[in-house]
Design a protein around this motif. Structure first.
Motif, PDB file in Angstrom:
ATOM      1  N   ILE A 280       0.305  -1.187   0.119  1.00 65.26           N
ATOM      2  CA  ILE A 280      -0.295  -0.123   0.350  1.00 65.26           C
ATOM      3  C   ILE A 280       0.991   1.305  -0.140  1.00 65.26           C
ATOM      4  N   TYR A 281       0.965   1.878  -1.229  1.00 63.08           N
ATOM      5  CA  TYR A 281       1.771   3.070  -1.420  1.00 63.08           C
ATOM      6  C   TYR A 281       1.113   4.000  -1.861  1.00 63.08           C
ATOM      7  N   PRO A 282       0.206   4.787  -1.118  1.00 62.36           N
ATOM      8  CA  PRO A 282      -0.728   6.095  -1.791  1.00 62.36           C
ATOM      9  C   PRO A 282       0.894   7.032  -2.879  1.00 62.36           C
ATOM     10  N   LYS A 283       1.409   7.735  -2.057  1.00 62.41           N
ATOM     11  CA  LYS A 283       2.055   8.310  -2.786  1.00 62.41           C
ATOM     12  C   LYS A 283       3.724   8.612  -2.886  1.00 62.41           C
ATOM     13  N   LYS A 284       3.878   7.873  -3.887  1.00 63.29           N
ATOM     14  CA  LYS A 284       5.669   8.340  -4.332  1.00 63.29           C
ATOM     15  C   LYS A 284       6.567   8.981  -4.141  1.00 63.29           C
ATOM     16  N   PRO A 285       7.285   9.351  -3.385  1.00 64.40           N
ATOM     17  CA  PRO A 285       8.188  10.891  -3.148  1.00 64.40           C
ATOM     18  C   PRO A 285       8.852  11.862  -5.108  1.00 64.40           C
ATOM     19  N   GLU A 286       9.289  12.086  -5.396  1.00 69.07           N
ATOM     20  CA  GLU A 286       9.652  12.461  -6.374  1.00 69.07           C
ATOM     21  C   GLU A 286      10.948  12.822  -6.319  1.00 69.07           C
ATOM     22  N   GLN A 287      11.813  12.016  -7.560  1.00 69.38           N
ATOM     23  CA  GLN A 287      13.177  12.056  -7.037  1.00 69.38           C
ATOM     24  C   GLN A 287      13.494  13.952  -7.142  1.00 69.38           C
ATOM     25  N   ASN A 288      14.456  13.830  -6.396  1.00 69.82           N
ATOM     26  CA  ASN A 288      15.159  14.776  -6.442  1.00 69.82           C
ATOM     27  C   ASN A 288      16.193  15.122  -7.791  1.00 69.82           C
ATOM     28  N   ILE A 289      16.380  16.135  -8.190  1.00 70.21           N
ATOM     29  CA  ILE A 289      17.423  16.433  -9.582  1.00 70.21           C
ATOM     30  C   ILE A 289      17.648  18.113  -8.753  1.00 70.21           C
ATOM     31  N   ILE A 290      18.927  17.721  -8.648  1.00 75.33           N
ATOM     32  CA  ILE A 290      19.555  18.982  -8.580  1.00 75.33           C
ATOM     33  C   ILE A 290      20.914  19.572  -9.796  1.00 75.33           C
ATOM     34  N   ASN A 291      20.610  21.042 -10.539  1.00 76.21           N
ATOM     35  CA  ASN A 291      21.594  21.260 -11.290  1.00 76.21           C
ATOM     36  C   ASN A 291      22.601  21.923 -10.244  1.00 76.21           C
ATOM     37  N   ILE A 292      23.961  21.990 -11.204  1.00 72.61           N
ATOM     38  CA  ILE A 292      25.238  22.008 -10.114  1.00 72.61           C
ATOM     39  C   ILE A 292      25.854  23.009 -11.669  1.00 72.61           C
ATOM     40  N   SER A 293      26.769  23.484 -11.212  1.00 75.91           N
ATOM     41  CA  SER A 293      28.375  23.618 -12.368  1.00 75.91           C
ATOM     42  C   SER A 293      29.655  23.476 -10.906  1.00 75.91           C
ATOM     43  N   VAL A 294      31.069  23.824 -12.022  1.00 80.94           N
ATOM     44  CA  VAL A 294      32.040  23.682 -11.428  1.00 80.94           C
ATOM     45  C   VAL A 294      32.762  25.077 -10.552  1.00 80.94           C
ATOM     46  N   ASN A 295      31.710  25.894 -11.488  1.00 82.76           N
ATOM     47  CA  ASN A 295      31.648  27.357 -10.721  1.00 82.76           C
ATOM     48  C   ASN A 295      31.305  27.413 -10.089  1.00 82.76           C
ATOM     49  N   TYR A 296      30.233  27.316  -9.755  1.00 78.07           N
ATOM     50  CA  TYR A 296      29.558  27.149  -8.892  1.00 78.07           C
ATOM     51  C   TYR A 296      30.133  27.029  -7.827  1.00 78.07           C
ATOM     52  N   ILE A 297      30.277  25.309  -7.287  1.00 76.97           N
ATOM     53  CA  ILE A 297      31.101  24.939  -6.722  1.00 76.97           C
ATOM     54  C   ILE A 297      32.829  26.029  -6.067  1.00 76.97           C
ATOM     55  N   ASN A 298      33.373  25.945  -7.235  1.00 81.73           N
ATOM     56  CA  ASN A 298      34.531  26.281  -6.739  1.00 81.73           C
ATOM     57  C   ASN A 298      33.901  27.698  -6.114  1.00 81.73           C
ATOM     58  N   LYS A 299      33.307  28.664  -6.463  1.00 78.26           N
ATOM     59  CA  LYS A 299      32.329  29.914  -6.094  1.00 78.26           C
ATOM     60  C   LYS A 299      32.033  29.761  -4.314  1.00 78.26           C
ATOM     61  N   ARG A 300      31.558  29.081  -4.241  1.00 77.08           N
ATOM     62  CA  ARG A 300      31.092  29.053  -2.901  1.00 77.08           C
ATOM     63  C   ARG A 300      32.153  28.817  -2.100  1.00 77.08           C
ATOM     64  N   LEU A 301      33.178  27.930  -1.778  1.00 74.26           N
ATOM     65  CA  LEU A 301      34.287  27.452  -1.307  1.00 74.26           C
ATOM     66  C   LEU A 301      35.463  28.611  -1.787  1.00 74.26           C
ATOM     67  N   GLY A 302      35.532  29.257  -2.848  1.00 76.86           N
ATOM     68  CA  GLY A 302      37.103  29.892  -2.378  1.00 76.86           C
ATOM     69  C   GLY A 302      38.375  28.865  -3.134  1.00 76.86           C
ATOM     70  N   SER A 303      37.625  27.875  -4.002  1.00 75.55           N
ATOM     71  CA  SER A 303      38.196  27.153  -3.936  1.00 75.55           C
ATOM     72  C   SER A 303      39.072  27.058  -5.753  1.00 75.55           C
ATOM     73  N   SER A 304      39.550  26.131  -6.682  1.00 73.28           N
ATOM     74  CA  SER A 304      39.845  25.791  -7.887  1.00 73.28           C
ATOM     75  C   SER A 304      40.018  24.516  -8.298  1.00 73.28           C
ATOM     76  N   PHE A 305      38.730  23.330  -7.751  1.00 74.17           N
ATOM     77  CA  PHE A 305      38.761  22.593  -8.333  1.00 74.17           C
ATOM     78  C   PHE A 305      38.558  21.916 -10.237  1.00 74.17           C
ATOM     79  N   SER A 306      38.811  20.677  -9.670  1.00 71.36           N
ATOM     80  CA  SER A 306      38.777  20.894 -11.317  1.00 71.36           C
ATOM     81  C   SER A 306      37.558  19.679 -11.774  1.00 71.36           C
TER      82      SER A 306
END
Length: 603
Positions: A280-306
Motif C-alpha cells: 500500500i503506497y499512496p504517494k511515491k515521493p518525487e526524485q530530486n534533481i539538482i543542477n550544479i556547475s563547477v563554477n558554483y562550487i568553486n565560488k562558494r568554497l573559494g577553491s579551484s577544483f577541476s
C-alpha cells in the motif's frame, strides 16, 4: 551506532583498509568515531551519526556507502535467492495518512527456533541479544539496511487482515516489554479486526508475538510519519531502535529492498512457503534533481577544483548525472533526502575531497550595499526630535487596553498597545514630578516604537509635553519633517555620513542616576546689583559637595533699587542612602553663613 568491521567487509570484494585507517577516514570525511572496541575476531566502531544523516547512515549499509566513497571501493551487488511466491489472500487497509507505505507478506510453515551461530555473533558484536531466528532476522536486517521490521504471528490475528488506524480512547495495548499503554486517537496502531497488535513504528504488542509455537507469520516493512512517531514515542515514554530511525525520516523507497532482504533471510533460515507482497503506497515521493556547475562550487568554497575532480565525487557517491550547458544535472538517490539543493552538493564535494584542500582565504563575494529604510527613518526622527530638545523614552508595550489581548502579560496588563500616546502621557506625568532632579524647565519627551493592531503592526512616532501629545506613523513623520533632497537621496554612502554626523553631535557622557529620593532647597539672596552671581554658584557648589547632584539652577531674578535678588534651586541626592533633613540643614546653614560674610542678605 555500533558498526562491525567484519560486517562492513561483507559489502566489498576487495580487502578493506585496516580498522584504524577506516576510522580515520570516517572521522575526516563523514562522522565522529567516538570509540573503537577491538576484540579477538573483530573491531567495532561507535560512530556518532548526526540527525541530518540518520535517515541513511544508521546502518551498516549506510556506513559502507561512506567507506565506498571515501576509499573509492566498489560495493558488491546484492543477490537474493529465487523463490516462487504463492498467491496471497492477506488484506491490508490503511486508514490514516500517518502511514506513508505499508508492505506485508505472509510466510507459512516455518519453524521458530535458535538462530545459527553466525547470526548470533553478528548481533552480539554490536550489543544485541539473540531471541529467536525470526526476531533475530528482523533485527539483523534493520541494523544492516536501516529499516525497522516487525513480524506478527498470523494465527493469533482475528483474520488475515491488518488495519493501520488510529487508536481509540479507552483502548489499551500491552507491549512486548510488558508495559500497558493507554491509547487514544493521536496514536497510530497496527490492528487486526478487533484489537491493536502494535504501536506503529515504535513497539509490538504481546497479542501477535512470535514465539516457539509460531507456524505462520506476517512480515511488516512500513514507513511512518517521522513527526507523529516522535511525538507518540515521547507521549508514551518508549524509545526504541525503530523510533530512532523513523523519527529521522526514512525514505519509503527503502521498504522495497528491505522486504526482499528479510524475505530472503527468513527463507534461508527456516524455509517455508512465501506468499506475494501486499504493498500500500499512496504517494511515491518525487526524485530530486539538482543542477550544479563547477563554477558554483568553486565560488562558494573559494577553491579551484577541476571538473574531473568534482565529477569523481558524483561517481564515488554513485549519483546518476548528465551534463548540459556547463552544468551537472544530478538525480539524487531516494535515500539521500538530506540533499535538497546545490549548497548540499557543494558540501559533499569538499567533505570527500578533504577540508584540508581549501585555501586559507575567504571567497570573493560582492555585497550590494543597501540602506535599511526603516532604520534610516527611525534615526532621522530620533535626531530631529533630539535637536528640538526632546528626550527619548521607552514605555511599556503591555497595556490595560488595546485591540489585541495576549495570554502572557506583565503587571496584570492583558493587552499590547494600539498607540504610544497613552504610555507617553504617563511618562510625562512621572517626569514632571522629577523636574528638579532633571534640571529642566519643561518636560519634552518622545518615543519611536511598534503599535499592534488587529490586522497589522505599524511603526509610530509620538512626542509631546504637558500640553499634549502628537502621534503619527514613522513614514508620516519622515515625509513631514525631511527635505525633498533627503527623501530622494537614500544612498548607502550618504547614510553612513549621516550616522557619523549624528553620533558625533549627540555624543554625551553618561552618568548613572541614584535610586534614592532627592531633596530640593530653594534659596534667594539679595546682592548689590553689580555683583557677580557666579560667586553665589561657587558657594553652593563648595558647601553642597558630592550631595549636590545638579548644577544650581536659577529660577528667578529681579532688581529693586540698588539690589538684585537671585533665586536658585539646589538638589541633593545620595547614591548610597535616603537623605534626611538633619544632613541637609547643616549644609544650608554653612551656605547662609558664607553668604552673610560677603555682606549679602538671604531672603
Amino acid at each position: 551506532m555500533k558498526i562491525s568491521y567484519n560486517w562492513l567487509q561483507n559489502y566489498f570484494e576487495e580487502k578493506l583498509p585496516e580498522p584504524s585507517v577506516i576510522a580515520d577516514g570516517i572521522i575526516f570525511h563523514s562522522f565522529e568515531v567516538e570509540d573503537t572496541d577491538v576484540t579477538d575476531t573483530d573491531t567495532v566502531f561507535d560512530i556518532k551519526v548526526l540527525p541530518d544523516r540518520a535517515h541513511d547512515c544508521l546502518s551498516h549499509f549506510g556506513i559502507a556507502k561512506e567507506v565506498s566513497a571515501i576509499f573509492d571501493l566498489k560495493i558488491k551487488d546484492k543477490i537474493y535467492k529465487k523463490f516462487e511466491p504463492k498467491q496471497t489472500n492477506l488484506e491490508i487497509k490503511v486508514e490514516d495518512d500517518k502511514c506513508l507505505r505499508y508492505m506485508g507478506r505472509v510466510v507459512n510453515d516455518i519453524k521458530v527456533g535458535e538462530s545459527p551461530l553466525w547470526l548470533k555473533e553478528k548481533l552480539n558484536i554490536i550489543g544485541q541479544k539473540s531471541i529467536n531466528n525470526i526476531v533475530d532476522a528482523a533485527n539483523f536486517v534493520m541494523f544492516d539496511l536501516g529499516q525497522p521490521i516487525h513480524c506478527f504471528d498470523l494465527d493469533k490475528l482475528e483474520s488475515k487482515k491488518l488495519i493501520i488506524r488510529n487508536g481509540k480512547i479507552g483502548e489499551k495495548i500491552t507491549t512486548l516489554d510488558k508495559k500497558e499503554i493507554d491509547l487514544d486517537d493521536s496514536i497510530l496502531v497496527i490492528a487486526d479486526e478487533i484489537n491493536p497488535l502494535a504501536i506503529a513504528g515504535i513497539k509490538g504488542g504481546t497479542k501477535a508475538e512470535v514465539d516457539s509455537n509460531t507456524k505462520n507469520i506476517v512480515i511488516e516493512v512500513a514507513n511512518f510519519n517521522p513527526i507523529t512517531t516522535r511525538k507518540t514515542s515521547k507521549k508514551i515514554n518508549i524509545l526504541t531502535d525503530a523510533v530512532k530511525r523513523y523519527e529521522n525520516e526514512l525514505s519509503p523507497e527503502l521498504c522495497t529492498d528491505v522486504m526482499d532482504a528479510i524475505s530472503d533471510l527468513i527463507y534461508t533460515l527456516v524455509g517455508g512457503e512465501v506468499e506475494d507482497i501486499i504493498d500500500i503506497y499512496p504517494k511515491k515521493p518525487e526524485q530530486n534533481i539538482i543542477n550544479i556547475s563547477v563554477n558554483y562550487i568553486n565560488k562558494r568554497l573559494g577553491s579551484s577544483f577541476s571538473k574531473e575532480e568534482i565529477e569523481s565525487i558524483w561517481n564515488k557517491l554513485n549519483f546518476k548525472y548528465t551534463e548540459k550547458d556547463s552544468e551537472f544535472i544530478i538525480t539524487i538517490p531516494y535515500l539521500r533526502i538530506d540533499l535538497t539543493g546545490p549548497h548540499d552538493l557543494t558540501e559533499e564535494v569538499i567533505r570527500l575531497l578533504g577540508y584540508d584542500r581549501l585555501e586559507g582565504k575567504l571567497p570573493e563575494i560582492k555585497l550590494e550595499k543597501k540602506v535599511n529604510e526603516v532604520y534610516y527613518k527611525m534615526l532621522f526622527a530620533r535626531n530631529h526630535l533630539l535637536s528640538q530638545g526632546y528626550s527619548e523614552v521607552m514605555t511599556y508595550v503591555f497595556r490595560d487596553k488595546g485591540e489585541l489581548e495576549v495570554l502572557a502579560s506583565t503587571l496584570n496588563k492583558k493587552f499590547i498597545r494600539s498607540n504610544i500616546t497613552d504610555g507617553l502621557k504617563e511618562s510625562i506625568k512621572l517626569n514632571i514630578l522629577n523636574t528638579p532632579l532633571l534640571d529642566v524647565n519643561n518636560i519634552k519627551v518622545f518615543e519611536i516604537g511598534t503599535i499592534f493592531l488587529k490586522n497589522n503592526e505599524e511603526m509610530h512616532v509620538a512626542y509631546g509635553d504637558k500640553k499634549g501629545v502628537v502621534e503619527m506613523t514613522l513614514d508620516e513623520y519622515f515625509l513631514k519633517n525631511s527635505s525633498e533632497e533627503v527623501i530622494n537621496n537614500l544612498s548607502y554612502d550618504n547614510f553612513i555620513k549621516f550616522i557619523s554626523h549624528q553620533e558625533n553631535n549627540n555624543r554625551k557622557e553618561f552618568k548613572t542616576w541614584s535610586v534614592y529620593p532627592f531633596i530640593s532647597r530653594d534659596i534667594a539672596v539679595w546682592v548689590p546689583k553689580d555683583s557677580d552671581e557666579n560667586e553665589l554658584i561657587k558657594i553652593y557648589k563648595e558647601y553642597g559637595g558630592e550631595l549636590l547632584v545638579c548644577e544650581p539652577r536659577k529660577f528667578d531674578e529681579f532688581t529693586k533699587d540698588t539690589q538684585t535678588s537671585y533665586a536658585y534651586r539646589l538638589v541633593f541626592q545620595s547614591h548610597e542612602r535616603t537623605l534626611k533633613d538633619d544632613e541637609i540643614n547643616p549644609i544650608m546653614e554653612k551656605i547662609n553663613i558664607k553668604i552673610s560674610s560677603f555682606g549679602w542678605e538671604v531672603r
